[in-house]
Design a protein around this motif. Structure first.
Motif, PDB file in Angstrom:
ATOM      1  N   VAL A 164      84.475 -36.029 -27.560  1.00  0.00           N
ATOM      2  CA  VAL A 164      85.211 -34.365 -26.427  1.00  0.00           C
ATOM      3  C   VAL A 164      84.674 -34.870 -25.077  1.00  0.00           C
ATOM      4  O   VAL A 164      85.325 -34.474 -24.187  1.00  0.00           O
ATOM      5  CB  VAL A 164      83.679 -33.517 -26.808  1.00  0.00           C
ATOM      6  CG1 VAL A 164      82.341 -33.447 -26.496  1.00  0.00           C
ATOM      7  CG2 VAL A 164      84.367 -31.840 -26.938  1.00  0.00           C
ATOM      8  N   GLY A 215      75.974 -37.523 -22.832  1.00  0.00           N
ATOM      9  CA  GLY A 215      75.496 -37.965 -24.259  1.00  0.00           C
ATOM     10  C   GLY A 215      74.137 -37.589 -24.776  1.00  0.00           C
ATOM     11  O   GLY A 215      73.970 -37.589 -25.690  1.00  0.00           O
ATOM     12  N   GLU A 216      73.518 -37.725 -23.798  1.00  0.00           N
ATOM     13  CA  GLU A 216      71.869 -38.003 -24.144  1.00  0.00           C
ATOM     14  C   GLU A 216      71.110 -38.216 -22.791  1.00  0.00           C
ATOM     15  O   GLU A 216      71.446 -37.435 -21.924  1.00  0.00           O
ATOM     16  CB  GLU A 216      71.518 -39.670 -24.849  1.00  0.00           C
ATOM     17  CG  GLU A 216      72.305 -40.849 -24.213  1.00  0.00           C
ATOM     18  CD  GLU A 216      71.467 -41.633 -24.488  1.00  0.00           C
ATOM     19  OE1 GLU A 216      70.980 -41.742 -25.226  1.00  0.00           O
ATOM     20  OE2 GLU A 216      72.784 -42.687 -24.387  1.00  0.00           O
ATOM     21  N   ASP A 272      73.696 -35.111 -13.947  1.00  0.00           N
ATOM     22  CA  ASP A 272      73.375 -34.935 -15.153  1.00  0.00           C
ATOM     23  C   ASP A 272      73.859 -33.767 -16.155  1.00  0.00           C
ATOM     24  O   ASP A 272      73.235 -33.081 -15.958  1.00  0.00           O
ATOM     25  CB  ASP A 272      71.934 -35.777 -15.562  1.00  0.00           C
ATOM     26  CG  ASP A 272      71.194 -34.859 -16.853  1.00  0.00           C
ATOM     27  OD1 ASP A 272      72.231 -35.676 -17.636  1.00  0.00           O
ATOM     28  OD2 ASP A 272      70.311 -35.602 -16.985  1.00  0.00           O
ATOM     29  N   THR A 281      80.183 -30.625 -28.067  1.00  0.00           N
ATOM     30  CA  THR A 281      81.346 -30.633 -29.341  1.00  0.00           C
ATOM     31  C   THR A 281      81.810 -29.481 -28.304  1.00  0.00           C
ATOM     32  O   THR A 281      82.980 -28.221 -28.233  1.00  0.00           O
ATOM     33  CB  THR A 281      81.487 -31.736 -30.182  1.00  0.00           C
ATOM     34  OG1 THR A 281      81.633 -32.991 -29.610  1.00  0.00           O
ATOM     35  CG2 THR A 281      83.504 -31.570 -30.699  1.00  0.00           C
ATOM     36  N   ASP A 322      69.222 -28.143 -29.952  1.00  0.00           N
ATOM     37  CA  ASP A 322      68.093 -29.115 -29.235  1.00  0.00           C
ATOM     38  C   ASP A 322      67.322 -28.704 -28.690  1.00  0.00           C
ATOM     39  O   ASP A 322      67.126 -27.736 -27.988  1.00  0.00           O
ATOM     40  CB  ASP A 322      69.582 -29.818 -27.454  1.00  0.00           C
ATOM     41  CG  ASP A 322      70.255 -30.441 -27.806  1.00  0.00           C
ATOM     42  OD1 ASP A 322      71.349 -30.392 -28.540  1.00  0.00           O
ATOM     43  OD2 ASP A 322      70.596 -31.328 -26.761  1.00  0.00           O
ATOM     44  N   PHE A 338      66.094 -32.275 -21.370  1.00  0.00           N
ATOM     45  CA  PHE A 338      65.985 -32.082 -23.156  1.00  0.00           C
ATOM     46  C   PHE A 338      65.118 -33.233 -23.732  1.00  0.00           C
ATOM     47  O   PHE A 338      64.886 -34.088 -22.916  1.00  0.00           O
ATOM     48  CB  PHE A 338      67.239 -32.635 -23.058  1.00  0.00           C
ATOM     49  CG  PHE A 338      68.221 -31.547 -22.594  1.00  0.00           C
ATOM     50  CD1 PHE A 338      68.403 -30.581 -23.584  1.00  0.00           C
ATOM     51  CD2 PHE A 338      69.003 -30.992 -21.306  1.00  0.00           C
ATOM     52  CE1 PHE A 338      69.287 -29.437 -23.480  1.00  0.00           C
ATOM     53  CE2 PHE A 338      69.728 -29.969 -21.249  1.00  0.00           C
ATOM     54  CZ  PHE A 338      69.984 -29.078 -22.416  1.00  0.00           C
TER      55      PHE A 338
END
Ligand code: WTA
Length: 644
Positions: free
Chosen positions: A308, A385-386, A409, A414, A498, A510
C-alpha cells in the motif's frame, strides 16, 4: 528506558522548516471542531473535481461509508493532465534508476502520453470502467503507468507484489476476476536477472481464471514463452497506441484498486479503495505530513508498488501533488552498500520515506558508508511499516538527516489508505520511537479490552472513532468479513489490530499487532497463511507459526512442525519446508527457522497457544502454561528446539 526520559528527549522543528511549513498548528483545531467540514475543505482545495459534491459523508449505513459521493473526478487526470494544463508538463515526474545503472526520466507531459497509450491499449483489450486488471510488475515506470492507465479508465487494479508466487498470483486473479494481467519478462535484483513471466504462465495454466490477455513489458530481454492469442508485448502494442486519450469522469466512489493483505485467517483479504476520498487524504498527507513543495522537492518513497505504501506514496501521492520522484528498481546493496545514498546524492532527494528494517540494516553496515555521499539535499525523513525503535530513529536523524531533518513516523495500514497518525513536521517536536498524534481530521483512541475506558500506562488497543476519507470501503466480495474483522469488537468503532499506549504527553507509541498478523521487514504476513502452506506439504502433519523479535527485520517467521510418520527430523527436511513456503507464498514468507517437534502446545479445546511458542522462539522462560491440556509438552518442545 522510562517514560520521563522518552518524554523529555524531543527534537523541535528547525525554525526555517517550521516557518515555511505547509500546515500549521491551527489545522488540529479545525480538524477537531468539524471533521466533515475540514475534509470537504481539503478535498476542494487539493483535488480537481469535474463536478463538485454536495454531500460530504454518508454514514447512514455503517460501516459502509461514502465520501463526496455525488462528486465526479478522474484520479489519473489529477495525477497528470492538470499539471500539464497548468504549464508544468516539462517538470520531471519520475526519475527511474534501474539496478544495473541505467536511468530514465519522464516529464509530466511524457508520463501523460505513456499513460494515455496504455489506456488506449487496455481499451482495445476490452477493459472498461468497473473491470479489474492484475498488475504483476517490478519497480519500473510501467508499474505506475499501468496503475494510472487503469485509474484513467475507471477500472480497478489489483497489484500483486512481484515477490509473490504463482499460486498467490492465481488466487488473487481469481478472487478479483481480473480480465487482463500486466507483467514483465523479469527484472534486476541483487545483480541478477529474476523472472516474472513464468509465474504468470503457471498461474494461468490451470485454465480456471477469467484472464483473456497478458501484456508483457520487456525489461531484461530474457527469453519468455508467449502464448498465441493471449500474450502481447507492451513494446509492440502500447508503444504504438495513440498518445491522446480523453479522460472520462467517474463517481467519487468508483473503485480505484483492490489490494490483498494478510489477515488472521489463511485467506488474504482484498482491501477495496475508491477514488475521491482516497485521493483527498493521500493529497492532504502529502501536503501536511510530507510538507510537499512540488516546485523544489524530490521525493523518494522506497516501497514497492506491491504494497500500500507504493500505492499511496509512489503511484498516487507524489504525482497528484505534482512532485518529482525517484523510483529505484533494485536492492540497497547493489552494486554496493552505498547505493541508496548514491541515488540520494545524484537526484538531490529532499524527502526520503523508508522502513525501519532498512534503517537497521544500514546501521549494521556502518555509518562510514552514507558518510561518503553528499546527503545535504535531504530536508525531511519518513518511516513506515512497523514501530521504529528509538535507537534506529536517532541514527536515521543523525547520520542520514545530518541532525537537521525532522522525521515523520507514519502509522497507517492498507485499510486506512493513507497516514493516520504522524507528527506534522513543522509543528510538533518529534520524539524518537513515537508516531505521536493523529493527523488533523482524524480521531483515534487507545482503549482497554472492554473498549469502554482509556487504556492505562501499560497500553491497550488502538481504535479509530470516526470515518475518514481514505478508509477502506470493504473487503472485496465479502461484506460480512469486513464487519466482523474491523467493526465487531467495539460498536461503531474501527479496530485496527494494533496495541498502543499513550505517554504522559498524550503521544502514541505502537506496541505491535495484537492478532496473529506478523510484521516481517515492514511486510504483513499471517501466521495462518504460512501454517496452511506448511500443512499442504506431504511431510507435515501439523504446524504452528509465530513472529519472534528480530534485530533487523522486526519480526522473523519461526515455524514449529510435527512431521508425519516415516519422515525424520533432519536439517534437510526443515530446509525443504522453508523452501516449500517460499514457493507457495513467496520468498518473504520463508520461515527463518523450522523446528521439527513431537507436540504442539494446545489448550483443552485444541487451540494452539502461540504465546508459549513465541517464548521459546525468543529464548525466554516459558510463560503461564496452566491452561495446556498436557503441561509437559513445553519441555518436550524446548528439548527438541535445543537440539535442532
Ligand atoms: C504496522 C503499511 C508502528 C501496524 C503502511 C499496522 C506500524 C501494519 C507503523 C499495517 C508505524 C505500520 N508504527 N507500526 N509507523 N506503520 N505499522 O497494511 O502493525 O502493510 O497495523 O500497511 O503495520 O501494515 P500494512
Amino acid at each position: 528506558m522510562t517514560d520521563s526520559t522518552e518524554a523529555t528527549e524531543t527534537f523541535a522543528p528547525p525554525p526555517e522548516f517550521a516557518a515555511a511549513a505547509n500546515v500549521k498548528e491551527d489545522a488540529y483545531e479545525r480538524g477537531a471542531a468539524d471533521f466533515e467540514g475540514f475534509w470537504a475543505e481539503q478535498s476542494r482545495d487539493l483535488v480537481d473535481w469535474n463536478e463538485d459534491f454536495t454531500e460530504v459523508l454518508d454514514w447512514s449505513n455503517p460501516p459502509f461509508a461514502k465520501w463526496f459521493a455525488d462528486g465526479k473526478l478522474n484520479v489519473a487526470y489529477n495525477c497528470l493532465d492538470r499539471h500539464v494544463l497548468a504549464g508544468n508538463g516539462d517538470r520531471v515526474a519520475i526519475n527511474f534508476e534501474g539496478e544495473p545503472g541505467d536511468s530514465r526520466s519522464l516529464t509530466y507531459a511524457e508520463l501523460l502520453a505513456e499513460v494515455s497509450k496504455a489506456a488506449n491499449m487496455l481499451t482495445e483489450l476490452g477493459v472498461e470502467a468497473g473491470d479489474r486488471v492484475a498488475i504483476y510488475l517490478p519497480m519500473i515506470p510501467e508499474a505506475v503507468i499501468s496503475m494510472l492507465a487503469c485509474a484513467r479508465l475507471g477500472a480497478a487494479h489489483s497489484v500483486v507484489f512481484g515477490g509473490f508466487s504463482a499460486d498467490a498470483l492465481r488466487s488473487r486473479i481469481i478472487d478479483a476476476e481480473a480480465r487482463v494481467v500486466i507483467t514483465a519478462d523479469g527484472s534486476y535484483r541483487r545483480g541478477k536477472e529474476t523472472s516474472l513471466k513464468p509465474a504468470v504462465d503457471e498461474a494461468l495454466s490451470h485454465g480456471d481464471t477469467p484472464v483473456e490477455s497478458v501484456l508483457v513489458v520487456r525489461r531484461t530481454g530474457q527469453d519468455v514463452d508467449m502464448t498465441e492469442g493471449r500474450d502481447q508485448w507492451w513494446h509492440d502494442t502500447v508503444d504504438n497506441a495513440s498518445p491522446e486519450h480523453e479522460a472520462e469522469f467517474f463517481d467519487a466512489e468508483n473503485p480505484l484498486f483492490i489490494l490483498y493483505t494478510s489477515g488472521t485467517t489463511g485467506k488474504p483479504k482484498g482491501i477495496l479503495h475508491t477514488s475521491g476520498g482516497y485521493l483527498t487524504q493521500v493529497l492532504y498527507t502529502m501536503k501536511a505530513v510530507f510538507d510537499a513543495k512540488p516546485e523544489t522537492d524530490v521525493f523518494w518513497c522506497t516501497a514497492d508498488v506491491g504494497w500500500v505504501t507504493g500505492h499511496s506514496y509512489v503511484a498516487y501521492g507524489p504525482l497528484a501533488a505534482g512532485m518529482t520522484q525517484v523510483i529505484y528498481e533494485g536492492t540497497p546493496d547493489t552494486p554496493d552498500q552505498g547505493r541508496w545514498w548514491e541515488i540520494v546524492e545524484k537526484n538531490k532527494v529532499t524527502t526520503l520515506y523508508a522502513a525501519p528494517t532498512a534503517i537497521r540494516t544500514f546501521m549494521k553496515w556502518g555509518e562510514d558508508i552514507p558518510a561518503k555521499y553528499d546527503l545535504t539535499s535531504l530536508r525531511l525523513l519518513g518511516s513506515v511499516g512497523e514501530p521504529i525503535n528509538p535507537e534506529a530513529w536517532r541514527w536515521y536523524h543523525r547520520v542520514i538527516g545530518g541532525g537537521r531533518c525532522p522525521i515523520v513516523d507514519t502509522w497507517w495500514q492498507t485499510e486506512t489508505g493513507s497516514h493516520m497518525i504522524a507528527p506534522l513536521p513543522g509543528v510538533l517536536a518529534t520524539k524518537p520511537g513515537s508516531a505521536q498524534r493523529p493527523i488533523p481530521g482524524i480521531s483515534v483512541d487507545v482503549v482497554d479490552e472492554t473498549g469502554e475506558h482509556p487504556a492505562g500506562p501499560e497500553g491497550g488497543l488502538l481504535v479509530i472513532r470516526q470515518p475518514w476519507p481514505s478508509m477502506l470501503r470493504g473487503i472485496w466480495k465479502d461484506p460480512e468479513r469486513f464487519k466482523e474483522t474491523y467493526w465487531s469488537r467495539f460498536e461503531d468503532t474501527y479496530f485496527a489490530g494494533d496495541g498502543a499506549r499513550r505517554d504522559e504527553d498524550g503521544d502514541i507509541w505502537f506496541l505491535g499487532r495484537v492478532d496473529d498478523v506478523m510484521n516481517v521487514s515492514g511486510h504483513r504476513l499471517s501466521t495462518a497463511e504460512i501454517e496452511s502452506a506448511l500443512v499442504a506439504h506431504p511431510s507435515v502433519a501439523e504446524a504452528a507459526v509465530v513472529g519472534a523479535a528480530d534485530d533487523t527485520s522486526g519480526q522473523a517467521v519461526i515455524a514449529f512442525v510435527i512431521v508425519v510418520d516415516g519422515v525424520e527430523n533432519s536439517p534437510e527436511v526443515a530446509e525443504e519446508l522453508r523452501q516449500h513456503v517460499g514457493k507457495e507464498i513467496g520468498p518473504i514468507a520463508k520461515p527463518k527457522r523450522v523446528h521439527i517437534v513431537s507436540e504442539l502446545p494446545k489448550t483443552r479445546s485444541g487451540k494452539i497457544m502461540r504465546r508459549l511458542l513465541k517464548d521459546v522462539a525468543e529464548n525466554r522462560a516459558v510463560g503461564d502454561s496452566t491452561t495446556l491440556a498436557d503441561s509437559s509438552v513445553m519441555e518436550l518442545i524446548e528439548a527438541s528446539v535445543a537440539k535442532s
